[in-house]
Design an enzyme around this catalytic site. Structure first.
Site, PDB file in Angstrom:
ATOM      1  N   GLU B  50       0.872  -1.168   0.000  1.00  0.00           N
ATOM      2  CA  GLU B  50       0.000   0.000   0.000  1.00  0.00           C
ATOM      3  C   GLU B  50       0.905   1.212   0.000  1.00  0.00           C
ATOM      4  O   GLU B  50       1.669   1.412   0.949  1.00  0.00           O
ATOM      5  CB  GLU B  50      -0.792   0.015   1.310  1.00  0.00           C
ATOM      6  CG  GLU B  50      -2.274  -0.112   1.179  1.00  0.00           C
ATOM      7  CD  GLU B  50      -2.927  -0.008   2.540  1.00  0.00           C
ATOM      8  OE1 GLU B  50      -2.810   1.041   3.178  1.00  0.00           O
ATOM      9  OE2 GLU B  50      -3.541  -1.000   2.968  1.00  0.00           O
ATOM     10  N   ASP B  61      -5.458   9.606   9.983  1.00  0.00           N
ATOM     11  CA  ASP B  61      -4.156   9.103  10.410  1.00  0.00           C
ATOM     12  C   ASP B  61      -3.709   9.640  11.761  1.00  0.00           C
ATOM     13  O   ASP B  61      -3.967  10.792  12.107  1.00  0.00           O
ATOM     14  CB  ASP B  61      -3.099   9.451   9.355  1.00  0.00           C
ATOM     15  CG  ASP B  61      -3.223   8.558   8.135  1.00  0.00           C
ATOM     16  OD1 ASP B  61      -3.163   7.328   8.307  1.00  0.00           O
ATOM     17  OD2 ASP B  61      -3.418   9.086   7.024  1.00  0.00           O
TER      18      ASP B  61
END
Lengths: 392, 272
Positions: B50, B61
């Site tokens: 990824e 995040d």
């Protein structure tokens, strides 16, 4: 057709662009809000708090000396600055605070730029006995020390956000991260007509009381509708609050005033609707300031409450369908606006509201005949004294 | 079907193995090192990579990837340069690659144009954490036309009806978010994950992979027992940051990743 549609869209704007974790909670919030709107007891409770606690209705004040100075305009101020906590933000935080209680949430979070929404959220949390955490950019914590002190006094915990540009946009990122983590017991009170659906709609509904009152008051005084409405636009909650009730009054022209900061030709402004492009930030599709790579730019305004690189999706829609016009004035002009209102009417406005006030001088030169205008005086200037002292 | 992600899962299923998926931020510490890492990962038991596209406002995040994203942005990494890096990687490796990006950079680039170019450069899938399938109609359509996988998320708060809907919109695999929260290493993972992953796997034949918070070989092992694959991000990003400037960065990170990836194939004697 009333907007937003079922999926939270205003034309192509709005929607829900959030991590999956928040999809179900947003759906739940929408359901609870929809039910509350239909529930007379919710309306009664909200009206009670708006009246007895916040001080509604606010006056619609005819500013005769300012009007004389402007010559061609007859100016009326919707006095949101007279509300408890000193700005229109309390209309929304009371509404969302009551929803939080209904949903049995025990913890409130919010983002704040200038600290006005933070103070209004901390106030309502204290009133309702809920734990309160406010995210505020580390830069803003420095610039708005007085409001940080007020929030602490009200029992809220203020968390300085040191990521990114350390201002409102980063505070909102951090609040969303908190919400994703603590979504089960936490209610996120967004302060503007921004964020994912149902927020832009919900905040508008809670702020629309501004326009409903103003329309009624103006009709009673002048036996007609005003020619113009004007208000400052950062995220756009006070402007949408004023505009919404007049949406169908096609002859009433609406003008949103954004912050041109150091000038539209510099990189230091917050004139999103004038200079921005369509994009996605903080959960909705709207217009925003971005780089050629699609990264979000840092906004600037002397008024911390306008210092945001996005704008509520419904404003983007109003602009697109040409229901409202959006203009901008610079930091320097806004300071002149603050001085002008202070000297002509004995009212010190917030720097945010001063943007809408100084625009009246430009509007006065444009109108062909004597015209009437309602200005949303969204907040009072006390919070800005430290900023202004350095500049004037 | 020539999508490398689909082929990989087909191959793994035949071997009765689980996938190990490694996340790294493209361009941290540099795009050249990103290229070297992906190529090196082939020999460390990584099944899918990824590649994170840095964004100014990464709201899903935690601190580790936020900081990594910011470092990459300071080096002027953008979608265009990342696609160019994938193209270089493709001259050396057939590692399945999915781009993990926030929606705005893709929207700004132009969805359809982006998907066509990404496919040409050798990207196999897209993972967009702030794009639920409800808003992704146009993107899904363009992606299908190019045989580009669209990986959507399931979370602990996802209702059973939505699970079905998300499974339908997903291709390549389905990303199960192990916790309510943002990315980043956690000491402990919830014990309710198994039940929810089981439910998802009953609804669909598509592979379900677990990510968020997974950072140790022990956690990888546990997750591999219940899902079709395990995703590790922040722990690897941390290891890269620890080795920044080190001339053996690629070797050191590869060794670290090999220890994690080995854990997917260890059989557990007791249930999780």
């Amino acid at each position: 057709m009333s907007l937003p549609d079922r999926n939270g869209h205003f034309g192509k704007f709005g929607g829900k662009y959030v991590p999956e974790t928040l999809m179900a909670p947003l759906g739940e919030l929408e359901k609870v809000f929809r039910a509350a709107l239909r529930d007379p007891s919710f309306k009664k409770e909200l009206d009670y708090h708006l009246r007895e606690y916040a001080g509604r209705p606010t006056p619609l004040y005819e500013a005769k000396r300012l009007s004389k100075h402007l010559k061609t305009l007859n100016v009326y101020f919707k006095r949101e600055d007279l509300l408890h906590t000193g700005a229109h933000k309390i209309n929304n935080t009371l509404g969302q605070g009551l929803l939080a209680k209904r949903m049995h949430k025990t913890r409130i979070i919010a983002e704040t730029g200038a600290g006005q929404h933070g103070v209004a959220t901390a106030t309502v949390s204290a009133l309702m006995g809920l734990e309160c955490v406010i995210y505020m950019g580390a830069e803003d914590v420095k610039r708005q020390a007085l409001n940080v002190y007020r929030m602490n006094l009200l029992g809220a915990k203020v968390i300085p956000v040191t990521s990114g540009s350390r201002t409102l946009k980063d505070a909102m990122n951090e609040a969303i991260r908190d919400w994703v983590t603590n979504v089960r017991d936490t209610f996120y009170i967004i302060g503007s007509v921004a964020g994912p659906h149902p927020y832009p709609w919900m905040v508008r509904e809670f702020q629309a009381v501004i326009g409903r009152e103003a329309r009624r008051q103006f009709l009673a005084k002048a036996k007609a509708l005003p020619d113009y409405l004007t208000a400052c636009v950062g995220g756009g909650s006070n402007a949408m609050g004023l505009f919404h009730a007049f949406f169908r009054d096609k002859r009433v022209k609406m003008i949103g005033v954004e912050a041109a900061g150091l000038g539209l030709n510099t990189d230091s402004h917050s004139a999103t609707l004038e200079k921005g492009e369509v994009g996605i930030l903080h959960g909705s599709k709207s217009v925003l300031l971005e780089t050629k790579d699609g990264q979000i730019k840092i906004a600037h305004s002397i008024a911390a409450g306008l210092d945001y690189p996005g704008v509520g999706p419904e404003h983007a829609y109003y602009k697109k369908i040409k229901r409202a016009e959006y203009v901008s004035v610079t930091d320097k002009e806004a300071l002149d606006g603050l001085k002008l209102l202070s000297k002509t009417e004995g009212i010190i406005p917030a720097l945010e509201s001063a943007h809408a006030i100084i625009y009246l001088e430009k509007l006065a030169k444009k109108v062909r005949r004597k015209s009437t205008v309602i200005v949303c005086l969204s907040g009072r200037g006390d919070k800005d004294m430290a900023t202004i002292k350095e500049l004037i | 079907m020539n999508n490398r992600i689909d082929q990989k899962f087909k191959e793994l299923r035949k071997k009765k193995r689980k996938a190990f998926i490694a996340f790294i931020t493209a361009g941290d510490p540099s795009l050249k090192i990103t290229e070297e890492l992906v190529v090196a990962f082939e020999k460390t038991g990584v099944d899918i990579v990824e590649l994170g596209v840095p964004f100014s406002d990464p709201l899903a995040d935690g601190p580790t990837i936020q900081a990594s994203s910011l470092r990459a942005l300071h080096r002027h990494v953008n979608l265009f340069r990342i696609l160019d890096t994938v193209k270089r990687i493709r001259q050396r490796s057939q590692m399945p690659i999915a781009l993990m990006t926030y929606y705005n950079p893709v929207f700004h680039y132009g969805e359809e144009k982006f998907i066509v170019q990404a496919k040409q450069c050798g990207v196999d899938g897209l993972i967009i954490p702030d794009l639920p399938p409800e808003e992704g109609g146009a993107l899904i359509k363009s992606a299908r036309a190019q045989d580009m996988a669209t990986v959507f998320f399931l979370a602990p708060t996802t209702t059973p009806q939505r699970m079905r809907y998300i499974a339908q919109a997903s291709s390549g695999f389905i990303y199960y978010v192990s916790l309510t929260g943002v990315t980043g290493a956690r000491r402990q993972l919830s014990f309710t994950i198994k039940k929810q992953v089981d439910m998802a796997r009953q609804l669909t034949k598509k592979p379900v992979c677990v990510g968020f918070g997974v950072s140790t070989p022990f956690q990888v092992k546990a997750m591999a027992q219940i899902a079709d694959g395990v995703i590790v991000g922040s722990a690897i990003v941390n290891e890269i940051e620890k080795n920044r400037g080190h001339k053996r960065l690629v070797q050191n990170v590869s060794r670290f990743v090999a220890r994690l990836s080995a854990a997917v194939s260890i059989r557990m004697t007791k249930g999780f």
